[in-house]
Scaffold this active site. Structure first.
Site, PDB file in Angstrom:
ATOM      1  N   ALA A 139       0.908  -1.150   0.000  1.00  0.00           N
ATOM      2  CA  ALA A 139       0.000   0.000   0.000  1.00  0.00           C
ATOM      3  C   ALA A 139       0.937   1.186   0.000  1.00  0.00           C
ATOM      4  O   ALA A 139       1.551   1.491   1.013  1.00  0.00           O
ATOM      5  CB  ALA A 139      -0.901  -0.004   1.220  1.00  0.00           C
ATOM      6  N   TYR A 233     -14.498   4.257  -3.217  1.00  0.00           N
ATOM      7  CA  TYR A 233     -13.566   3.130  -3.278  1.00  0.00           C
ATOM      8  C   TYR A 233     -13.676   2.342  -4.598  1.00  0.00           C
ATOM      9  O   TYR A 233     -12.887   2.551  -5.504  1.00  0.00           O
ATOM     10  CB  TYR A 233     -13.714   2.199  -2.049  1.00  0.00           C
ATOM     11  CG  TYR A 233     -12.450   1.383  -1.871  1.00  0.00           C
ATOM     12  CD1 TYR A 233     -11.494   1.740  -0.929  1.00  0.00           C
ATOM     13  CD2 TYR A 233     -12.169   0.301  -2.710  1.00  0.00           C
ATOM     14  CE1 TYR A 233     -10.288   1.040  -0.831  1.00  0.00           C
ATOM     15  CE2 TYR A 233     -10.975  -0.395  -2.616  1.00  0.00           C
ATOM     16  CZ  TYR A 233     -10.052  -0.036  -1.670  1.00  0.00           C
ATOM     17  OH  TYR A 233      -8.869  -0.720  -1.584  1.00  0.00           O
TER      18      TYR A 233
HETATM   19  P1  NAI Z   1      -0.255  -1.099   5.279  1.00  0.00           P
HETATM   20  O1  NAI Z   1      -0.039   0.353   5.066  1.00  0.00           O
HETATM   21  O2  NAI Z   1      -0.479  -1.596   6.657  1.00  0.00           O
HETATM   22  O3  NAI Z   1       1.010  -1.929   4.679  1.00  0.00           O
HETATM   23  C1  NAI Z   1       1.703  -1.547   3.550  1.00  0.00           C
HETATM   24  C2  NAI Z   1       3.021  -2.298   3.440  1.00  0.00           C
HETATM   25  O4  NAI Z   1       3.665  -1.913   2.215  1.00  0.00           O
HETATM   26  C3  NAI Z   1       4.038  -2.000   4.544  1.00  0.00           C
HETATM   27  O5  NAI Z   1       4.753  -3.181   4.856  1.00  0.00           O
HETATM   28  C4  NAI Z   1       4.996  -1.005   3.893  1.00  0.00           C
HETATM   29  O6  NAI Z   1       6.312  -1.001   4.432  1.00  0.00           O
HETATM   30  C5  NAI Z   1       4.996  -1.538   2.483  1.00  0.00           C
HETATM   31  N1  NAI Z   1       5.400  -0.547   1.469  1.00  0.00           N
HETATM   32  C6  NAI Z   1       4.803   0.614   1.125  1.00  0.00           C
HETATM   33  N2  NAI Z   1       5.461   1.209   0.120  1.00  0.00           N
HETATM   34  C7  NAI Z   1       6.499   0.399  -0.200  1.00  0.00           C
HETATM   35  C8  NAI Z   1       7.539   0.443  -1.159  1.00  0.00           C
HETATM   36  N3  NAI Z   1       7.649   1.455  -2.033  1.00  0.00           N
HETATM   37  N4  NAI Z   1       8.441  -0.562  -1.168  1.00  0.00           N
HETATM   38  C9  NAI Z   1       8.370  -1.596  -0.294  1.00  0.00           C
HETATM   39  N5  NAI Z   1       7.393  -1.718   0.618  1.00  0.00           N
HETATM   40  C10 NAI Z   1       6.465  -0.724   0.664  1.00  0.00           C
HETATM   41  O7  NAI Z   1      -1.448  -1.500   4.314  1.00  0.00           O
HETATM   42  P2  NAI Z   1      -2.588  -2.618   4.322  1.00  0.00           P
HETATM   43  O8  NAI Z   1      -3.862  -2.001   4.723  1.00  0.00           O
HETATM   44  O9  NAI Z   1      -2.126  -3.847   5.001  1.00  0.00           O
HETATM   45  O10 NAI Z   1      -2.707  -2.876   2.766  1.00  0.00           O
HETATM   46  C11 NAI Z   1      -2.113  -3.968   2.081  1.00  0.00           C
HETATM   47  C12 NAI Z   1      -2.980  -4.308   0.897  1.00  0.00           C
HETATM   48  O11 NAI Z   1      -4.262  -4.752   1.357  1.00  0.00           O
HETATM   49  C13 NAI Z   1      -3.256  -3.118  -0.035  1.00  0.00           C
HETATM   50  O12 NAI Z   1      -3.245  -3.554  -1.354  1.00  0.00           O
HETATM   51  C14 NAI Z   1      -4.655  -2.693   0.362  1.00  0.00           C
HETATM   52  O13 NAI Z   1      -5.335  -2.026  -0.666  1.00  0.00           O
HETATM   53  C15 NAI Z   1      -5.278  -4.042   0.666  1.00  0.00           C
HETATM   54  N6  NAI Z   1      -6.502  -4.022   1.483  1.00  0.00           N
HETATM   55  C16 NAI Z   1      -6.585  -3.262   2.618  1.00  0.00           C
HETATM   56  C17 NAI Z   1      -7.773  -3.217   3.331  1.00  0.00           C
HETATM   57  C18 NAI Z   1      -7.920  -2.390   4.568  1.00  0.00           C
HETATM   58  O14 NAI Z   1      -9.035  -2.173   4.998  1.00  0.00           O
HETATM   59  N7  NAI Z   1      -6.848  -1.963   5.178  1.00  0.00           N
HETATM   60  C19 NAI Z   1      -8.965  -3.991   2.904  1.00  0.00           C
HETATM   61  C20 NAI Z   1      -8.724  -4.815   1.761  1.00  0.00           C
HETATM   62  C21 NAI Z   1      -7.546  -4.790   1.050  1.00  0.00           C
END
Ligand code: NAI
Length: 386
Positions: A139, A233
């Site tokens: 993300a 969204y």
């Molecule tokens: P988060 O913000 O908790 O985690 C993001 C991760 O990506 C972290 O480990 C961060 O270090 C890493 N990251 C970010 N930019 C980076 C880069 N340039 N290079 C390497 N690592 C990088 O996000 P979350 O919520 O866990 O999201 C993960 C996925 O799940 C996303 O695709 C999001 O759209 C999806 N998702 C999230 C939901 C929610 O309600 N939070 C619901 C359904 C899907």
């Protein structure tokens, strides 16, 4: 130094090292309690330090006894500035995994870059030979291309302006959010950052380097949600990127057919993470959803969701999918009885009724926990090493 939370807008600019460690420990304990399950043995998690990616890694390691390799983009501590929560989470995970005899290595760098892809390939060659699962859980707010071009993702609507209820989390007031439509360039940029292009690049790079096992699986995470959040969204800029991500899952399976790779989208539940807190309208929806799902005993966090993914949905060879070939971990969230109740509250909710109709405390609890604060058993008056 005594570390206190410093909350600014949607983020907390400090993180507590002991609290983050405790958070990771609790997720490990939850997973261990469920016992081990047959599953992937060598797993690469891209976006492994927080939210769904961290929970995926913990589940792979402690549920499936897998060796795990992570990619994250986090900041270490410097001077009086704490590290980011993801940095502390990762340290805690690696230390614990190593103590428990589980292989765990992490690259802290930009996952979009070729350099990080090359580094990971090198480590797989050296240490693991091949990986049999790739979790793509990035993300990111921006993506820098090899030629220096920077794309920034935006959270806007596509087409028309959208007005709806919004939650001022700090003042516990129901306000109105007015979200403008994105320009063509903004839509394109969001797809560049959060769509599937980089996922495909990763999979091709791994396959071409010979470090992707035959019949391996890869999964990326998405969200659909109810009609009420669709303008911001599912049909908004982020939704355009998610549609691209979905198409990429089909393309990966097609293009890596000879290797027998299967790519899936897992549609997850809406949860408080660093990524979701920044989306307008969504936090109010989440607080109501939490209230309803907790009342019905169906509430889950990232670790519960990811354990369900690895234990019940991935299956052996063939995942449990819907008619669009998507894994649905939002099955509880989207149950008609849950959504009917949420919509009823949504229509009625106001600043006066917020505490009866929404779980704002639950939201804040998750928010602070993400940064290692307000965790039971942690003494926050103690000096800690940053
Ligand atoms: P988060 O913000 O908790 O985690 C993001 C991760 O990506 C972290 O480990 C961060 O270090 C890493 N990251 C970010 N930019 C980076 C880069 N340039 N290079 C390497 N690592 C990088 O996000 P979350 O919520 O866990 O999201 C993960 C996925 O799940 C996303 O695709 C999001 O759209 C999806 N998702 C999230 C939901 C929610 O309600 N939070 C619901 C359904 C899907």
């Amino acid at each position: 130094m005594v570390v206190e939370p410093k909350v600014r807008d949607f983020i907390c600019t400090t993180a507590h090292p002991i609290g983050c460690r405790e958070n990771v420990k609790q997720q490990i304990a939850y997973t261990k309690k469920l016992g081990t399950v047959d599953g992937p043995k060598k797993v690469l998690v891209i976006g492994s330090s927080t939210g769904y990616g961290l929970a995926s890694r913990i589940t792979a390691a402690y549920g499936c006894q897998a060796a795990t390799l992570g990619v994250m983009f986090e900041r270490a501590a410097s001077g009086k500035r704490t590290a980011t929560a993801g940095w502390y989470n990762n340290l805690a995970f690696e230390q614990q995994a190593q103590q428990d005899g589980l292989y765990a290595k992490t690259i802290n760098g930009d996952a979009f870059s070729q350099e990080v892809k090359d580094q990971i390939i090198q480590i797989i060659r050296q240490d693991l030979g091949q990986v049999d699962m790739v979790v793509y859980s990035l993300a990111a707010p921006r993506r820098t291309m090899a030629d220096g071009t920077v794309y920034r993702s935006v959270l806007k609507t596509v087409g028309e302006e959208f007005k709806n209820k919004n939650l001022d989390l700090k003042n516990r007031q129901v306000t109105e959010a007015c979200i403008p439509p994105a320009s063509e360039e903004e839509i394109e940029a969001t797809v560049k950052v959060m769509g599937g292009e980089d996922w495909m690049d990763w999979m091709k790079a791994l396959a071409e380097a010979g470090v992707l096992a035959s019949n391996s699986i890869t999964v990326a995470y998405s969200y659909i949600g109810p009609a009420l959040t669709h303008p911001i969204y599912y049909n908004g800029t982020i939704g355009m990127a998610k549609k691209h991500l979905y198409q990429t899952s089909i393309d990966i399976t097609e293009q890596l057919r000879d290797l027998g790779v299967k790519a899936y989208i897992s549609v997850n539940k809406a949860l408080v993470t660093q990524a979701s807190a920044a989306i307008p309208v969504v936090p109010l929806y989440i607080t109501i959803l939490y209230k309803v799902m907790k009342e019905k005993g169906l509430h889950e966090g990232c670790i519960e969701q990811m354990n369900r993914l690895f234990r019940e949905k991935l299956g052996k060879g063939n995942a449990v999918v819907d008619s669009d070939n998507q894994i649905r971990l939002d099955d509880y969230e989207m149950k008609p009885e849950i959504q009917q109740e949420v919509m009823k509250y949504w229509d009625e909710i106001s600043s006066e009724t917020i505490d009866q109709m929404a779980d704002v405390d639950g939201y804040w609890e998750d928010f602070y926990h993400m940064f290692g604060f307000q965790i039971d058993g942690v003494d926050y008056t103690q000096d800690v090493e940053l």
